[in-house]
Design a protein around this motif. Structure first.
Motif: not given
Length: 102
Positions: A1-25
């Protein structure tokens, strides 16, 4: 969201799934145990990014309530200490579950 400094001009990597996050942890924990935390910067970055994204997504309704109250200087009738407490509780509990591998 724009409030957190992530406007449309910032590219974001694809969101990780919960399973991806658990694997990363898990990967970060294993790497830290074997090599020491300072040698695991990539794993730490992936784990933190996944954890932050998952908590942000899971607790979004509480965060929205909080920022609604904040932006109205807590003058709304629904704004009280419980607004903040619910957001923090959600963040703590969900992050704790992920960190515990649940």
């Amino acid at each position: 969201s724009v409030c957190r400094g992530h406007g449309p001009s910032h590219s974001q990597p694809a969101a990780m799934t919960i399973n991806d996050t658990k694997a990363a942890l898990r990967a970060f924990k294993v790497c830290s145990k074997e090599k020491g935390a300072t040698a695991c910067i990539g794993e730490r970055k992936a784990a933190i990014g996944g954890l932050a994204g998952a908590v942000s997504s899971e607790c979004a309704p509480y965060v929205e309530d909080f920022f609604g109250c904040f932006s109205h200087r807590y003058q709304l009738s629904t704004c009280n200490d419980a607004t903040v407490a619910k957001m923090i509780k959600c963040q703590e509990q969900f992050a704790g579950q992920l960190m515990a591998g649940k």
